[in-house]
Motif scaffolding. Structure first.
Motif, PDB file in Angstrom:
ATOM      1  N   LYS A  67       0.820  -1.196   0.000  1.00 55.88           N
ATOM      2  CA  LYS A  67       0.000   0.000   0.000  1.00 55.88           C
ATOM      3  C   LYS A  67       0.867   1.264   0.000  1.00 55.88           C
ATOM      4  O   LYS A  67       0.555   2.224  -0.689  1.00 55.88           O
ATOM      5  N   GLN A  68       1.905   1.211   0.803  1.00 57.49           N
ATOM      6  CA  GLN A  68       2.785   2.379   0.890  1.00 57.49           C
ATOM      7  C   GLN A  68       3.497   2.627  -0.446  1.00 57.49           C
ATOM      8  O   GLN A  68       3.625   3.767  -0.877  1.00 57.49           O
ATOM      9  N   THR A  69       3.930   1.574  -1.103  1.00 60.26           N
ATOM     10  CA  THR A  69       4.588   1.708  -2.408  1.00 60.26           C
ATOM     11  C   THR A  69       3.624   2.283  -3.439  1.00 60.26           C
ATOM     12  O   THR A  69       3.981   3.178  -4.203  1.00 60.26           O
ATOM     13  N   MET A  70       2.397   1.799  -3.460  1.00 61.78           N
ATOM     14  CA  MET A  70       1.396   2.318  -4.396  1.00 61.78           C
ATOM     15  C   MET A  70       1.089   3.792  -4.097  1.00 61.78           C
ATOM     16  O   MET A  70       0.917   4.585  -5.022  1.00 61.78           O
ATOM     17  N   ARG A  71       1.032   4.153  -2.836  1.00 60.11           N
ATOM     18  CA  ARG A  71       0.789   5.542  -2.466  1.00 60.11           C
ATOM     19  C   ARG A  71       1.915   6.431  -2.991  1.00 60.11           C
ATOM     20  O   ARG A  71       1.660   7.491  -3.556  1.00 60.11           O
ATOM     21  N   ILE A  77       3.904   5.769  -5.526  1.00 56.73           N
ATOM     22  CA  ILE A  77       3.826   5.794  -6.989  1.00 56.73           C
ATOM     23  C   ILE A  77       2.769   6.798  -7.439  1.00 56.73           C
ATOM     24  O   ILE A  77       3.025   7.619  -8.329  1.00 56.73           O
ATOM     25  N   ARG A  78       1.587   6.761  -6.822  1.00 54.26           N
ATOM     26  CA  ARG A  78       0.531   7.715  -7.170  1.00 54.26           C
ATOM     27  C   ARG A  78       0.975   9.150  -6.892  1.00 54.26           C
ATOM     28  O   ARG A  78       0.737  10.040  -7.702  1.00 54.26           O
ATOM     29  N   GLN A  79       1.624   9.349  -5.777  1.00 56.64           N
ATOM     30  CA  GLN A  79       2.112  10.681  -5.416  1.00 56.64           C
ATOM     31  C   GLN A  79       3.148  11.164  -6.433  1.00 56.64           C
ATOM     32  O   GLN A  79       3.106  12.310  -6.873  1.00 56.64           O
ATOM     33  N   THR A  80       4.043  10.293  -6.840  1.00 57.86           N
ATOM     34  CA  THR A  80       5.070  10.648  -7.828  1.00 57.86           C
ATOM     35  C   THR A  80       4.434  10.986  -9.168  1.00 57.86           C
ATOM     36  O   THR A  80       4.812  11.964  -9.817  1.00 57.86           O
ATOM     37  N   VAL A  81       3.469  10.195  -9.596  1.00 55.85           N
ATOM     38  CA  VAL A  81       2.783  10.455 -10.864  1.00 55.85           C
ATOM     39  C   VAL A  81       2.057  11.800 -10.800  1.00 55.85           C
ATOM     40  O   VAL A  81       2.112  12.596 -11.749  1.00 55.85           O
ATOM     41  N   ASN A  82       1.393  12.077  -9.696  1.00 61.44           N
ATOM     42  CA  ASN A  82       0.703  13.364  -9.536  1.00 61.44           C
ATOM     43  C   ASN A  82       1.691  14.521  -9.588  1.00 61.44           C
ATOM     44  O   ASN A  82       1.430  15.538 -10.232  1.00 61.44           O
ATOM     45  N   HIS A  83       2.831  14.386  -8.899  1.00 57.52           N
ATOM     46  CA  HIS A  83       3.858  15.431  -8.919  1.00 57.52           C
ATOM     47  C   HIS A  83       4.395  15.629 -10.338  1.00 57.52           C
ATOM     48  O   HIS A  83       4.600  16.760 -10.779  1.00 57.52           O
ATOM     49  N   MET A  84       4.609  14.529 -11.046  1.00 57.33           N
ATOM     50  CA  MET A  84       5.113  14.630 -12.425  1.00 57.33           C
ATOM     51  C   MET A  84       4.113  15.347 -13.314  1.00 57.33           C
ATOM     52  O   MET A  84       4.494  16.187 -14.146  1.00 57.33           O
ATOM     53  N   GLN A  85       2.837  15.047 -13.168  1.00 57.79           N
ATOM     54  CA  GLN A  85       1.814  15.708 -13.968  1.00 57.79           C
ATOM     55  C   GLN A  85       1.785  17.205 -13.667  1.00 57.79           C
ATOM     56  O   GLN A  85       1.726  18.023 -14.581  1.00 57.79           O
ATOM     57  N   ILE A  86       1.864  17.562 -12.406  1.00 56.35           N
ATOM     58  CA  ILE A  86       1.894  18.971 -12.021  1.00 56.35           C
ATOM     59  C   ILE A  86       3.136  19.646 -12.595  1.00 56.35           C
ATOM     60  O   ILE A  86       3.069  20.758 -13.124  1.00 56.35           O
ATOM     61  N   GLU A  87       4.283  18.976 -12.515  1.00 56.11           N
ATOM     62  CA  GLU A  87       5.521  19.555 -13.020  1.00 56.11           C
ATOM     63  C   GLU A  87       5.492  19.743 -14.534  1.00 56.11           C
ATOM     64  O   GLU A  87       5.926  20.784 -15.040  1.00 56.11           O
ATOM     65  N   VAL A  88       4.978  18.770 -15.262  1.00 58.39           N
ATOM     66  CA  VAL A  88       4.888  18.909 -16.721  1.00 58.39           C
ATOM     67  C   VAL A  88       3.981  20.088 -17.072  1.00 58.39           C
ATOM     68  O   VAL A  88       4.331  20.931 -17.909  1.00 58.39           O
TER      69      VAL A  88
END
Length: 176
Positions: free
Chosen positions: A1-5, A7-18
């Motif tokens: 669960k922590q790993t998935m959290r 991953i989701r957080q990283t993807v969200n940050h990447m989307q915001i950064e792009v």
């Protein structure tokens, strides 16, 4: 669960950064500013770097200070990107400690490497007001940091760069 959290957080940050980078390139204004304490800004950037680069995390040192409670009116995403960018570059280009610490209306990012290449240091310290660094004149990470600091109306400068390391400073106006 922590790993998935994470991953989701990283993807969200990447989307915001792009999206943020695209807005910067189109010269659009940041979405909105909010009042944020320096300690929150710094801790967010440090935590993100430690998650992204776990092997280098022991070299990253957040030194708390009496200035951590200063409040800044800024775009949280852009400021996080600026701090993360400077920390990431310092860790990537040195093998020693990287330190981040707040001061009176300034954030210091210091590495203890061999200093900036002379041409890059001269470009940063000898630029005329309003003269932008061109992509071919600098490294991409520094160009992004420069663009973000200008968009946030903050001054990014090199306080020191020699064989003992490099210190970048982000100067800001505190929120009242």
């Amino acid at each position: 669960k922590q790993t998935m959290r994470r991953i989701r957080q990283t993807v969200n940050h990447m989307q915001i950064e792009v999206n943020t980078l695209l807005a910067l390139l189109r010269n659009e204004q940041p979405v909105k500013d909010s009042k944020i304490s320096l300690s929150v800004l710094i801790q967010d950037a440090v935590e993100e770097i430690k998650n992204e680069m776990p092997m280098a995390s022991e070299r990253l040192n957040y030194v708390s200070s009496i200035y951590d409670q200063q409040i800044v009116l800024t775009n949280h995403s852009l400021m996080r990107m600026l701090l993360r960018n400077l920390l990431h570059n310092a860790i990537q280009h040195t093998q020693d400690e990287v330190r981040i610490q707040s001061g009176d209306c300034v954030i210091h990012v210091t590495d203890f490497g061999s200093g900036l290449p002379i041409d890059i240091h001269q470009r940063i310290t000898n630029r005329s007001v309003g003269q932008q660094l061109l992509f071919q004149e600098t490294r991409f990470g520094l160009l992004i940091a420069q663009m973000i600091s200008e968009k946030l109306n903050m001054k990014l400068s090199v306080a020191q760069s020699d064989s003992g390391g490099t210190t970048f400073e982000i100067h800001f106006t505190p929120s009242i």
